[in-house]
Enzyme design. Structure first.
Site, PDB file in Angstrom:
ATOM      1  N   LYS A 137      23.952 -34.679 -73.055  1.00  0.00           N
ATOM      2  CA  LYS A 137      25.065 -35.567 -72.627  1.00  0.00           C
ATOM      3  C   LYS A 137      25.676 -34.840 -71.387  1.00  0.00           C
ATOM      4  O   LYS A 137      26.298 -35.363 -70.674  1.00  0.00           O
ATOM      5  CB  LYS A 137      26.132 -35.878 -73.724  1.00  0.00           C
ATOM      6  CG  LYS A 137      25.800 -36.596 -75.039  1.00  0.00           C
ATOM      7  CD  LYS A 137      25.533 -37.814 -74.801  1.00  0.00           C
ATOM      8  CE  LYS A 137      25.106 -38.978 -75.931  1.00  0.00           C
ATOM      9  NZ  LYS A 137      24.346 -38.687 -76.826  1.00  0.00           N
TER      10      LYS A 137
HETATM   11  C1  LIG Z   1      23.421 -39.302 -77.489  1.00  0.00           C
HETATM   12  C2  LIG Z   1      22.139 -38.739 -78.089  1.00  0.00           C
HETATM   13  C3  LIG Z   1      20.922 -39.363 -78.181  1.00  0.00           C
HETATM   14  C4  LIG Z   1      20.914 -40.937 -77.781  1.00  0.00           C
HETATM   15  O1  LIG Z   1      21.143 -41.313 -76.592  1.00  0.00           O
HETATM   16  P1  LIG Z   1      21.446 -42.531 -76.097  1.00  0.00           P
HETATM   17  O2  LIG Z   1      21.670 -42.668 -74.522  1.00  0.00           O
HETATM   18  O3  LIG Z   1      22.831 -43.234 -76.813  1.00  0.00           O
HETATM   19  O4  LIG Z   1      20.380 -43.604 -76.099  1.00  0.00           O
HETATM   20  C5  LIG Z   1      19.724 -38.868 -78.564  1.00  0.00           C
HETATM   21  N1  LIG Z   1      19.942 -37.501 -78.804  1.00  0.00           N
HETATM   22  C6  LIG Z   1      20.803 -36.673 -78.664  1.00  0.00           C
HETATM   23  C7  LIG Z   1      20.915 -35.176 -79.263  1.00  0.00           C
HETATM   24  C8  LIG Z   1      22.062 -37.393 -78.157  1.00  0.00           C
HETATM   25  O5  LIG Z   1      23.395 -36.461 -78.376  1.00  0.00           O
END
Ligand SMILES: *Cc1c(COP(=O)(O)O)cnc(C)c1O
Length: 464
Positions: free
Chosen positions: A112
């Site tokens: 993120k």
């Molecule tokens: C948010 C997240 C995901 C999923 O990503 P999306 O964009 O919601 O599909 C996968 N792995 C981790 C570690 C995350 O923080």
């Protein structure tokens, strides 16, 4: 560049508007009016550039005249200066023609950060230009919350409210949010699931009066600025490989994997996007059987993907239907009413030319962490393990590189790792130091009026 809503009932807006509001006023998601295109030779040139430079080249096409090239460059450079690997998103060989694309080198050790660090800086800049304050509300399944806090904590013109499902994020994920010392950060632990949290955030936005008064803004993966920033690592990874790769993406809200579709629409050659889920497999069922139907979210070892409503799927439907906003509007209202949507064969067919999908349950997650550790010595986090297990089921075509997105550092999930390999992973200093700090959070029942009253009280406090 202007942005239109997937539901076709909002006026076109600028990048700064999209960045600051998140959700379109008609309840839809913003999309660029048309996709910028990069030629094969432009893409090949990304191979030798710094990550931040490639990010600026791509994002410049999206920001339009909302920011000058110098402003964009300065924010992107500052964002990636905080990463602990100079490559930002290193492509690490795992096996024959298999790679991990490591996306966890930012301040909160999950992918993120790659988008949120840029978004936070642009957000502050846009707000400064416009004047006034913003209330940012984020629902998190674990990692968006801490990434938003790392990006927006301490900004003078922002109040940040983060809603996470109480007891359903890992201890490290919780501490990354609740130990923030910034007075503008408010953590709400909801008695409910991530979908309850996301539902409440959507209702707050739909409350016109409240939304305008509070100047509400969403930095969840529905914010198009995140999708744009996430598309960059698909380019940098593919530019280093000699054939169009298969990308395998641990998926919850469908934001990250949709960024892969965005890259393809901008001209990147990709063989296939493989959606990987845990037992919360709404997207696997949708893409394989054509039925988008939400069930109950179930807790798993990969909590950031414990999601039943994949908001960004609306963007893929918009594209797969040939940008048919009437279809998307009717389909989304049908889904809201029935929690079930049958995808017409022509649209499903279009989705399947791009996406494949596989799921892995907790026992497969554990056995994958174990297998990777014994075969390569590497420790992968549970989300990455879900993708590795899905990649194994997918197989793929001989000779095509397989790129698995490694979305979190294993140190965020020490208990799951210990269950798999009998030892805790190394915990980076950024995380272990959190164990000493006091936590700040408020537990609330998952009821809209309670959450709204809590936020109103904090905002009133600020105004007085
Ligand atoms: C948010 C997240 C995901 C999923 O990503 P999306 O964009 O919601 O599909 C996968 N792995 C981790 C570690 C995350 O923080």
């Amino acid at each position: 560049m202007r942005y239109i809503s997937t539901r076709g009932k909002s006026a076109a807006q600028s990048f700064a508007d999209v960045l600051l509001s998140g959700l379109a006023p008609d309840g839809g998601l913003f999309m660029p009016e048309s996709w910028p295109r990069f030629s094969p030779s432009e893409i090949a040139a990304f191979k030798d550039r710094r990550y931040a430079e490639t990010a600026v080249t791509i994002l410049r096409q999206f920001v339009g005249d909302s920011f000058t090239p110098d402003e964009l460059e300065s924010d992107v450079d500052a964002a990636y200066a905080r990463f602990d690997d100079p490559e930002i998103a290193p492509l690490v060989p795992l096996g024959r023609n298999q790679y991990l694309l490591e996306l966890f080198h930012g301040p909160t050790l999950a992918f993120k950060d790659v988008a949120m660090q840029v978004l936070g800086r642009l957000f502050a800049r846009a707000l400064e230009k416009r004047g006034g304050r913003a209330t940012v509300i984020a629902a998190t399944s674990g990692d968006t919350g801490s990434a938003a806090i790392a990006a927006l904590g301490g900004l003078p013109s922002v109040e940040l409210f983060v809603l996470h499902p109480h007891g359903r994020v890992s201890e490290m994920q919780r501490r990354q949010m609740t130990t923030s010392a910034h007075a503008n950060v408010h953590n709400i632990a909801l008695n409910g699931s991530f979908d309850d949290a996301q539902g409440i955030v959507k209702s707050l936005f739909a409350d016109d009066d409240f939304s305008k008064r509070a100047n509400l803004s969403a930095v969840n993966s529905i914010n198009f600025a995140r999708i744009a920033a996430q598309s960059v690592y698909y380019f940098t990874a593919a530019a280093r490989l000699s054939a169009p790769p298969v990308f395998v993406v641990p998926t919850g809200n469908f934001g990250d994997v949709f960024a892969g579709e965005a890259a393809m629409r901008m001209g990147l050659a990709v063989d296939r996007l493989v959606v990987a889920t845990n037992v919360n497999d709404i997207m696997v069922r949708t893409l394989n059987d054509g039925v988008y139907a939400a069930g109950e979210a179930r807790p798993s070892l990969s909590p950031s993907m414990d999601i039943q409503v994949a908001s960004n799927f609306e963007r893929a439907l918009f594209e797969a239907s040939g940008r048919d906003t009437d279809y998307v509007r009717v389909a989304m209202s049908e889904f809201r009413n029935n929690l079930r949507l049958q995808i017409p064969p022509s649209i499903l067919g279009a989705l399947q030319t791009r996406y494949a999908a596989n799921r892995a349950d907790d026992s497969e997650t554990i056995s994958t962490i174990k297998k990777v550790h014994s075969e390569t010595g590497k420790i992968v986090d549970p989300h990455t393990a879900v993708a590795l297990a899905a990649a194994h089921k997918y197989g793929g075509r001989e000779g095509l590189p397989l790129v698995i997105l490694a979305t979190a550092h294993p140190g965020k999930f020490p208990d799951a790792i210990e269950a798999a390999i009998g030892q805790k992973p190394p915990i980076p200093d950024r995380l272990s130091s959190l164990l000493e700090l006091p936590e700040k959070l408020t537990v609330l029942d998952a009821k809209l009026p309670l959450v709204r009253a809590y936020i109103e009280a904090r905002l009133a406090h600020h105004e007085s």
